[in-house]
Scaffold this motif. Sequence first.
Motif, PDB file in Angstrom:
ATOM      1  N   LEU A 180       0.813  -1.216   0.000  1.00  0.00           N
ATOM      2  CA  LEU A 180       0.000   0.000   0.000  1.00  0.00           C
ATOM      3  C   LEU A 180       0.849   1.270   0.000  1.00  0.00           C
ATOM      4  N   GLY A 181       2.151   1.107   0.307  1.00  0.00           N
ATOM      5  CA  GLY A 181       3.032   2.269   0.346  1.00  0.00           C
ATOM      6  C   GLY A 181       3.436   2.669   1.751  1.00  0.00           C
ATOM      7  N   VAL A 182       3.085   1.872   2.747  1.00  0.00           N
ATOM      8  CA  VAL A 182       3.471   2.154   4.124  1.00  0.00           C
ATOM      9  C   VAL A 182       4.937   1.774   4.287  1.00  0.00           C
ATOM     10  N   GLU A 183       5.726   2.702   4.830  1.00  0.00           N
ATOM     11  CA  GLU A 183       7.133   2.418   5.088  1.00  0.00           C
ATOM     12  C   GLU A 183       7.240   1.772   6.470  1.00  0.00           C
ATOM     13  N   ILE A 184       7.919   0.627   6.549  1.00  0.00           N
ATOM     14  CA  ILE A 184       8.081  -0.080   7.819  1.00  0.00           C
ATOM     15  C   ILE A 184       9.569  -0.129   8.137  1.00  0.00           C
ATOM     16  N   TYR A 185       9.930   0.438   9.294  1.00  0.00           N
ATOM     17  CA  TYR A 185      11.331   0.509   9.708  1.00  0.00           C
ATOM     18  C   TYR A 185      11.681  -0.692  10.579  1.00  0.00           C
ATOM     19  N   ALA A 186      12.977  -0.944  10.729  1.00  0.00           N
ATOM     20  CA  ALA A 186      13.454  -2.085  11.520  1.00  0.00           C
ATOM     21  C   ALA A 186      12.949  -2.020  12.958  1.00  0.00           C
ATOM     22  N   SER A 187      12.766  -0.820  13.477  1.00  0.00           N
ATOM     23  CA  SER A 187      12.290  -0.651  14.853  1.00  0.00           C
ATOM     24  C   SER A 187      10.815  -1.017  14.995  1.00  0.00           C
ATOM     25  N   GLY A 188      10.140  -1.234  13.866  1.00  0.00           N
ATOM     26  CA  GLY A 188       8.717  -1.527  13.879  1.00  0.00           C
ATOM     27  C   GLY A 188       7.860  -0.297  13.620  1.00  0.00           C
ATOM     28  N   HIS A 189       8.495   0.868  13.642  1.00  0.00           N
ATOM     29  CA  HIS A 189       7.789   2.121  13.365  1.00  0.00           C
ATOM     30  C   HIS A 189       7.292   2.113  11.924  1.00  0.00           C
ATOM     31  N   ARG A 190       6.110   2.682  11.721  1.00  0.00           N
ATOM     32  CA  ARG A 190       5.535   2.756  10.373  1.00  0.00           C
ATOM     33  C   ARG A 190       5.281   4.200   9.992  1.00  0.00           C
ATOM     34  N   ARG A 191       5.498   4.507   8.731  1.00  0.00           N
ATOM     35  CA  ARG A 191       5.161   5.826   8.200  1.00  0.00           C
ATOM     36  C   ARG A 191       4.036   5.630   7.197  1.00  0.00           C
ATOM     37  N   TRP A 192       2.865   6.189   7.540  1.00  0.00           N
ATOM     38  CA  TRP A 192       1.665   6.011   6.732  1.00  0.00           C
ATOM     39  C   TRP A 192       1.483   7.215   5.809  1.00  0.00           C
ATOM     40  N   PRO A 193       1.542   7.042   4.501  1.00  0.00           N
ATOM     41  CA  PRO A 193       1.256   8.157   3.592  1.00  0.00           C
ATOM     42  C   PRO A 193      -0.195   8.627   3.761  1.00  0.00           C
ATOM     43  N   ASP A 194      -0.424   9.896   3.486  1.00  0.00           N
ATOM     44  CA  ASP A 194      -1.773  10.455   3.631  1.00  0.00           C
ATOM     45  C   ASP A 194      -2.798   9.696   2.787  1.00  0.00           C
TER      46      ASP A 194
END
Length: 136
Positions: free
Chosen positions: A11-25
Motif C-alpha cells: 500500500l506504500g506504508v514504510e516499515i522501519y526495523a524498529s517496527g515504526h511505520r510511516r503512513w502516507p496520507d
Amino acid sequence: MCAKNSFLTSLGVEIYASGHRRWPDEVKARVVADTLQPGATVNAVADHYGVQPNQVSAWRRLAKQGKLVLPAILAEEPVFASLVVCDTPPAVHSYDGRAADEGIRIIIGEVRLELAADTPAVRLAEIVRALGAAPC
C-alpha cells in the motif's frame, strides 16, 4: 516478512526495523474511507490494517477537519441528493415588496434559481443534474 507487513508495504506504508511505520496520507485516507462503509467499525478496520483503533480515530478527526482528503467514492448505482418540496407561505413578498409569484426555487449554496411554477419536470431534472455536475 510477515503477510501483514507485506500487505502494508504494497500500500506504500514504510516499515522501519524498529517496527515504526510511516503512513502516507493516501493510505490514511483509504483507511478512514473504509470506516465509512456500511457495517464497518473502527475496530474492524483497524484490525484489518494492523493499526490501533485510536490511531484510526485520530485520522478520522483529521478528515473531519479537512486536513486529510478522502478518496472519491465511486457508486455502482445512482446517488440522489434529498430534495425538499414545501408550500410557499401566503405572505411571501419579492425583494421589491410586491407579492411574489408562485414558482419553483432551487437554492444550492450561493446559487439561487427561480423558475415558473409550470416548468416541466423534465426541465427541472435537467437543471438539477447540471448543477450537480458543475465544478465547484
